[in-house]
Design an enzyme around this catalytic site. Structure first.
Site, PDB file in Angstrom:
ATOM      1  N   ASP A  64       0.856  -1.178   0.000  1.00 32.43           N
ATOM      2  CA  ASP A  64       0.000   0.000   0.000  1.00 32.43           C
ATOM      3  C   ASP A  64       0.899   1.237   0.000  1.00 32.43           C
ATOM      4  OD1 ASP A  64      -1.752   2.079   0.475  1.00 32.43           O
ATOM      5  OD2 ASP A  64      -2.679   1.184   2.248  1.00 32.43           O
ATOM      6  N   TYR A 157      -5.913  15.777  -8.345  1.00 36.94           N
ATOM      7  CA  TYR A 157      -5.156  14.877  -9.224  1.00 36.94           C
ATOM      8  C   TYR A 157      -4.165  15.669 -10.066  1.00 36.94           C
ATOM      9  CZ  TYR A 157      -4.355  11.398 -12.943  1.00 36.94           C
ATOM     10  OH  TYR A 157      -3.794  10.535 -13.854  1.00 36.94           O
ATOM     11  N   THR A 192      -8.121   2.042 -19.397  1.00 39.25           N
ATOM     12  CA  THR A 192      -7.755   1.373 -18.154  1.00 39.25           C
ATOM     13  C   THR A 192      -8.986   1.248 -17.263  1.00 39.25           C
ATOM     14  OG1 THR A 192      -7.256   3.435 -16.979  1.00 39.25           O
ATOM     15  CG2 THR A 192      -5.448   2.425 -18.244  1.00 39.25           C
TER      16      THR A 192
END
Length: 266
Positions: A64, A157, A192
C-alpha cells in the site's frame, strides 16, 4: 530491437492491470526479472497468472503506497527476492477527489495527494539506495497530461501529477552522474479500469452507455486528441519500456507525452 536490458531487475507498481501490467509484460519479454506490486494480493496474483511468465522471473508482492511501513516491507522483500533493483516504474495512482474547487474538502485533497504524490515519494525513499548502488539504473514516473494542462474538476489529481513531474525533473539532476536516469511519461485518457470507471459514471449522468460517454467526452473534454479514441495501455507501456532500456542512455529529465495531441501547447 534489442533494448539491452536482459538480466536487469525491475519493480513495477500499479501492475495488477492497465499500464503497469502491460509494462511488466513488455519488460518480461525483454528478458527482465520483474516484481509486480499493487495494493491487493489477490488481484495481483491474478495479474501474475495472466502474464504467464517463468516463475523464476516474475514475482508478485502487495503493498500500500499510502503506508510507509508497507512500502518499507516491500523494499525488504524485494531485496530478498531480487537483490538490488535496476529499474523502478511507478504506475500506481487514483483519480481521487473530483468536483469544482469549492466542492472538494480537505480530506479529498489529502487522500488524493497521499496516493498520487506521496506514494511515489515513499517508493523512491525506500528503493533509491538500491538503485544508486548498481552504477546503472532507470526510474520512470507516471504523470499525466493533467500535470501541464489542468482540468478544473479534478484539481487534486492535477496538482499531484504536476508535483510528480517536478519530482522527476529534480531527481534527474541529482543522480545522473551515478548512471541513474529519471524520466516521466504523461498519458492521456488511456483504456484502463480507472477511465472505465470515469466513463461509467459519465454514462449514468448522461443517460447513455460507456461508448456514448467516451464519444461525448472526447468531443467535449478532449478536443485535441486528434486520433479520436482512448489510448491502449500497451501504447504507453512501449514508451515506458524504451525509457527503461539501454537505448535511452542519453534521455534524462524528460517528459514523454503519450496523449494523441491532447495537450494543446508544445
Amino acid at each position: 530491437m534489442d533494448l539491452g536490458i536482459r538480466g536487469k531487475k525491475a519493480l513495477v507498481t500499479g501492475a495488477d492491470s492497465g499500464i503497469g501490467w502491460e509494462t511488466a509484460r513488455l519488460l518480461l519479454a525483454e528478458g527482465v526479472e520483474v516484481l509486480i506490486s499493487d495494493k491487493d494480493q489477490e488481484s495481483l496474483d491474478e495479474a501474475a497468472r495472466a502474464l504467464d511468465a517463468d516463475p523464476d522471473r516474475l514475482h508478485a508482492i502487495a503493498a500500500d503506497v499510502t503506508d510507509t511501513a508497507s512500502v518499507e516491507n516491500l523494499a525488504a522483500q524485494a531485496q530478498n527476492v531480487l537483490g538490488d533493483i535496476d529499474i523502478l516504474v511507478q504506475s500506481s495512482g487514483v483519480t481521487g477527489a473530483q468536483g469544482l474547487f469549492h466542492e472538494i474538502d480537505e480530506e479529498g485533497w489529502r487522500s488524493t495527494l497521499d496516493v498520487d504524490l506521496m506514494g511515489p515519494v515513499r517508493l523512491l525513499r525506500a528503493f533509491l539506495p538500491a538503485l544508486r548502488r548498481g552504477g546503472w539504473g532507470r526510474i520512470v514516473l507516471l504523470t499525466s497530461e493533467d500535470a501541464v494542462q489542468p482540468y478544473d474538476d479534478e484539481l487534486p489529481y492535477c496538482s499531484a501529477k504536476a508535483g510528480v513531474l517536478a519530482l522527476a525533473k529534480g531527481l534527474s539532476r541529482s543522480y545522473a552522474s551515478e548512471g541513474l536516469l529519471v524520466n516521466a511519461v504523461s498519458p492521456a485518457f488511456i483504456h484502463t479500469p480507472m477511465t472505465d470507471a470515469m466513463m461509467d459514471k459519465r454514462a449514468d449522468e448522461k443517460g447513455t452507455d460507456r461508448d456514448g460517454a467516451i464519444e461525448s467526452f472526447l468531443v467535449e473534454e478532449r478536443p485535441y486528441m486528434e486520433l479520436g479514441r482512448r489510448g491502449e495501455p500497451e501504447e504507453v507501456a512501449s514508451v515506458i519500456t524504451f525509457l527503461c532500456s539501454d537505448r535511452a542512455s542519453f534521455v534524462n529529465g524528460s517528459n514523454y507525452r503519450v496523449d494523441s495531441g491532447s495537450v494543446a501547447t508544445i
